[in-house]
Write a protein that holds these residues in place. Structure first.
Motif, PDB file in Angstrom:
ATOM      1  N   TYR A 245     123.424  43.784 -30.103  1.00 38.37           N
ATOM      2  CA  TYR A 245     122.053  42.667 -29.748  1.00 38.37           C
ATOM      3  C   TYR A 245     121.090  42.108 -30.359  1.00 38.37           C
ATOM      4  CZ  TYR A 245     118.004  40.826 -27.630  1.00 38.37           C
ATOM      5  OH  TYR A 245     116.989  39.630 -27.196  1.00 38.37           O
TER       6      TYR A 245
ATOM      7  N   PHE B  87     124.863  38.122 -27.950  1.00 33.87           N
ATOM      8  CA  PHE B  87     125.077  39.040 -27.979  1.00 33.87           C
ATOM      9  C   PHE B  87     126.712  38.973 -28.936  1.00 33.87           C
ATOM     10  CE2 PHE B  87     123.531  40.052 -24.283  1.00 33.87           C
ATOM     11  CZ  PHE B  87     123.195  40.924 -24.095  1.00 33.87           C
TER      12      PHE B  87
ATOM     13  N   SER C 174     113.879  38.296 -23.278  1.00 36.17           N
ATOM     14  CA  SER C 174     114.618  39.974 -24.222  1.00 36.17           C
ATOM     15  C   SER C 174     114.656  40.841 -23.120  1.00 36.17           C
ATOM     16  CB  SER C 174     113.694  40.485 -25.708  1.00 36.17           C
ATOM     17  OG  SER C 174     113.849  39.803 -26.273  1.00 36.17           O
TER      18      SER C 174
ATOM     19  N   LEU D 294     119.247  40.484 -19.658  1.00 35.30           N
ATOM     20  CA  LEU D 294     119.848  41.227 -20.775  1.00 35.30           C
ATOM     21  C   LEU D 294     121.424  41.892 -20.201  1.00 35.30           C
ATOM     22  CD1 LEU D 294     118.414  42.120 -23.823  1.00 35.30           C
ATOM     23  CD2 LEU D 294     119.300  39.980 -23.783  1.00 35.30           C
TER      24      LEU D 294
ATOM     25  N   LEU E 187     124.719  40.923 -20.451  1.00 38.56           N
ATOM     26  CA  LEU E 187     126.286  41.455 -21.097  1.00 38.56           C
ATOM     27  C   LEU E 187     127.093  41.552 -20.220  1.00 38.56           C
ATOM     28  CD1 LEU E 187     126.246  43.586 -22.991  1.00 38.56           C
ATOM     29  CD2 LEU E 187     125.370  45.489 -21.823  1.00 38.56           C
TER      30      LEU E 187
ATOM     31  N   SER F 211     117.518  45.710 -29.871  1.00 35.73           N
ATOM     32  CA  SER F 211     118.318  46.128 -30.593  1.00 35.73           C
ATOM     33  C   SER F 211     118.734  47.124 -29.863  1.00 35.73           C
ATOM     34  CB  SER F 211     117.512  45.856 -32.336  1.00 35.73           C
ATOM     35  OG  SER F 211     116.825  47.419 -32.317  1.00 35.73           O
TER      36      SER F 211
END
Length: 495
Positions: free
Chosen positions: A163, A208, A133, A138, A142, A70
């Protein structure tokens, strides 16, 4: 001349001191807890997660592979990161879970709070590595988000980028999907809410969120971005929070899943039936793990044992239609031990047992069907009227099965019996318990038995609430069992 050199020395020293101050972050190793640390002008969209990873690796030792569980970070209108909270899982080169790490930054105090292995935040349950993940993937996604461009279209009082792994939006919920050209469109909030960017299909996705930082239930606003997954096969259910075949109980509702919680099937029980079942088991909102069965196959059998006097609710079409299996039990005590399973849509088994009491011992009985539960054949089980109560039962096929019985107060392991004739006869299995590794302190029940490529594979566990398992193999269901390995498995979360 002397004053000139004195001035030059003071200037040089000042430059060195300024250099030391500006590089102070680099010279400091994080301790568990608060660490004075300054992060300035960090553009989240441009520098992404890898920038944070590189920064933190300069100050603490992290595993070779990281995944993000997270992230919540407040950002300015220009996309500059302010306060944030980052929770990551670490894995070795074989993708085996090592531990959990958390970095929380307070921009006003200029403090990073670090929690690693010494802080005890690592979960005792295994965390399955998921490519979707992984931090590098990511980071790439992003950096595609048009954070500052989208913010220019909004009038939120504040902004937060977040996230969370294994996010599952509600079906039909507005969402901005990554286009074929790997670009996210920039929309007004009204365009987003109208579904112009797309809508969710209700399945797990890489999500996201750009929000005002307020919970939706309190009137918050958010925009969700759905990324193209790194591995679409792993993007299904939550293997860390659910067993493959799991259930949840929420008030008057009971649901089961065969795919780690991706899809749920409702069990049509009344609130009275549910309360009676929970009151009987006295396990809070849990039920014994062998008291329900879910086929691996979509459209396959689902069976659920409920009630004080056990009844079985049974579906052969994935929950579209249900019927009760009727049978009569002649066990005189409350039937606290309950196991049910099916080999296919026609062949199945169930076993029932009581607790032990002095003088009368305990009782247990086996039922087998070959016609989809229309009729059942009753069979005796080994060690009747003893202190060796039923703990588990699994069949390889309708002829061959293994039952586990309580080994008694002087044993840390169960007693195991096998049958090759549908339970007409039983023979004890002998396992060399002293060959197990030291991490297996005890075992209580059978979890599974399968026959693959000429080898029987038997998994024993510790029952509800414990995740340690032991695997044994043999070419003969009766003899020659060898300990292969111990491992940790996902267990049911209360809920």
């Amino acid at each position: 001349m002397r004053s000139y050199f004195r001035y030059l020395g003071i200037l040089t020293l000042s430059i060195l001191l300024l250099g030391f101050v500006s590089c102070g972050n680099k010279d400091k190793t994080f301790v568990e807890g608060d660490n004075k640390f300054k992060i300035k002008d960090y553009n989240l969209q441009k520098q992404g997660f890898r920038g944070l990873e590189e920064m933190f690796r300069e100050h603490t030792v992290l595993p070779s592979t990281l995944s993000i569980e997270s992230f919540e970070g407040s950002v300015s209108k220009e996309g500059i990161l302010d306060d944030f909270n980052l929770l990551i899982y670490g894995y070795d080169e074989s993708k085996e879970y090592i531990g959990t790490y958390r970095f929380t930054y307070d921009s006003k105090r200029k403090v990073v709070n670090y929690a690693g292995l010494a802080s005890g935040i690592s979960t005792t349950l295994p965390q399955t590595f998921n490519e979707n993940s992984e931090i590098s993937y990511l980071d790439k996604e992003l950096k595609k988000l048009p954070i500052s461009q989208e913010i220019s279209k909004l009038d939120f009082p504040q902004y937060e980028v977040s996230y969370s792994a294994n996010t599952k939006p509600d079906e039909g919920e507005p969402i901005i999907k990554e286009g074929n050209n790997q670009v996210f469109p920039i929309l007004t909030f009204n365009e987003y809410k109208s579904g112009k960017g797309g809508i969710s299909d209700g399945h797990t996705a890489v999500i996201f969120t750009l929000s005002d930082g307020v919970d939706l239930y309190l009137g918050g606003n958010r925009i969700m971005y759905s990324c193209s997954p790194a591995n679409s096969e792993d993007l299904y259910g939550n293997k860390n929070n659910y067993m493959k075949k799991d259930y949840y109980i929420n008030g008057p509702n009971v649901k089961v899943s065969r795919d780690y919680g991706e899809n749920w099937i409702e069990i049509p029980l009344s609130e009275e039936d549910i309360n009676e079942t929970l009151d009987f088991y006295r396990m809070g909102i849990e039920i014994p793990e062998d008291s329900f069965y879910i086929s691996d196959d979509i459209g396959g059998i689902i069976a659920f044992i409920y009630g004080k006097d056990p009844k079985i609710l049974f579906s052969q079409d994935d929950g579209a239609n249900w019927r009760n299996i009727d049978f009569t039990l002649d066990l005189e005590k409350p039937i606290t031990r309950r196991c049910i399973g099916f080999i296919n849509n026609s062949e199945g088994y169930m076993a029932f047992g009581t607790d032990w009491s002095m003088g009368t011992g305990e009782g247990k009985v086996l039922y087998v069907t070959s016609d989809g539960g229309a009729t059942w054949t009753k069979q005796d089980m080994p060690l009747q009227n003893t202190s060796n109560t039923l703990t588990g039962l699994k069949f390889v096929d309708i002829e061959k099965g293994i039952v586990s019985l309580d080994g008694g107060s002087e044993s840390n392991n169960p007693i195991l019996y096998a049958t090759i004739d549908r339970g007409e006869t039983w023979q004890e299995i002998n396992i060399q318990w002293d060959t197990m590794t030291d991490d297996v302190q005890y075992l209580s029940k059978i979890d599974s038995v399968v026959f693959e490529e000429g080898v029987y594979k038997l998994t024993l566990g510790q029952g509800e609430g414990s995740n340690k398992k032991a695997l044994f193999e043999s070419n003969d269901i009766y003899n020659g069992w060898k300990f292969i390995k111990s491992f940790d498995a996902v267990t049911h979360y209360n809920g």
